[in-house]
Design a protein around this motif. Sequence first.
Motif, PDB file in Angstrom:
ATOM      1  N   LEU A 102       2.352   0.958  -1.029  1.00 37.32           N
ATOM      2  CA  LEU A 102       1.554  -0.259  -1.138  1.00 37.32           C
ATOM      3  C   LEU A 102       0.690  -0.198  -2.389  1.00 37.32           C
ATOM      4  O   LEU A 102       0.095   0.828  -2.692  1.00 37.32           O
ATOM      5  N   ASP A 103       0.614  -1.306  -3.107  1.00 40.24           N
ATOM      6  CA  ASP A 103      -0.244  -1.442  -4.278  1.00 40.24           C
ATOM      7  C   ASP A 103      -1.200  -2.597  -4.032  1.00 40.24           C
ATOM      8  O   ASP A 103      -0.911  -3.521  -3.267  1.00 40.24           O
ATOM      9  N   ASN A 104      -2.333  -2.573  -4.710  1.00 38.56           N
ATOM     10  CA  ASN A 104      -3.318  -3.659  -4.627  1.00 38.56           C
ATOM     11  C   ASN A 104      -3.649  -4.012  -3.185  1.00 38.56           C
ATOM     12  O   ASN A 104      -3.523  -5.151  -2.754  1.00 38.56           O
ATOM     13  N   VAL A 105      -4.079  -3.023  -2.432  1.00 34.40           N
ATOM     14  CA  VAL A 105      -4.396  -3.211  -1.019  1.00 34.40           C
ATOM     15  C   VAL A 105      -5.797  -3.792  -0.884  1.00 34.40           C
ATOM     16  O   VAL A 105      -6.753  -3.285  -1.468  1.00 34.40           O
ATOM     17  N   LEU A 106      -5.922  -4.860  -0.104  1.00 34.15           N
ATOM     18  CA  LEU A 106      -7.211  -5.485   0.196  1.00 34.15           C
ATOM     19  C   LEU A 106      -7.419  -5.399   1.703  1.00 34.15           C
ATOM     20  O   LEU A 106      -6.594  -5.902   2.477  1.00 34.15           O
ATOM     21  N   ILE A 107      -8.489  -4.728   2.123  1.00 32.87           N
ATOM     22  CA  ILE A 107      -8.829  -4.608   3.539  1.00 32.87           C
ATOM     23  C   ILE A 107     -10.152  -5.323   3.731  1.00 32.87           C
ATOM     24  O   ILE A 107     -11.144  -4.978   3.097  1.00 32.87           O
ATOM     25  N   ASP A 108     -10.170  -6.307   4.633  1.00 33.05           N
ATOM     26  CA  ASP A 108     -11.329  -7.170   4.784  1.00 33.05           C
ATOM     27  C   ASP A 108     -11.791  -7.198   6.240  1.00 33.05           C
ATOM     28  O   ASP A 108     -10.980  -7.165   7.162  1.00 33.05           O
TER      29      ASP A 108
END
Length: 150
Positions: A102-108
């Motif tokens: 995974l690249d550019n992972v955003l966890i919100d």
Amino acid sequence: MASQSTASKIGKAPLAVIVLIFLVYFFFANTIIKHIAEQEIGNAHGAQANIGAVAHTLFPLTLTIDAIEITDAHAPKFNQIQVGQVKADVAFIPLLSQKIILDNVLIDQVSFNQQRTSVGEVYRQPGPSLQDLLAGLPSKDDIPSKDELL
């Protein structure tokens, strides 16, 4: 004449299979991805994992997972972790060898120890909790001073 109708039926069969595969993918791919993710996360963690929704795109290959809840195996009435949304770019070539990069992972919207709406399942008994591990460590009073060591 009979050979032409047989040949046309045989020629249409692969087209029908391709159309069927496309329709299954179009309508059920996100549901299948959601089910597999819930199952694999639950097996890895040892307790129930719930996912609200999954969405993906093919070009570029991206994955968005909404409303992740992972049951706390020590206290099944609570989630060990809740995540509002995870977005990531997925590398395609490693998927062919069953690897996920995974690249550019955003966890919100991450939260811990939140009460569940229903008690979660525990698949295997957990090891000691973090609090149990910390309780087993020596306290400040148990550690000898430098004068005592000398």
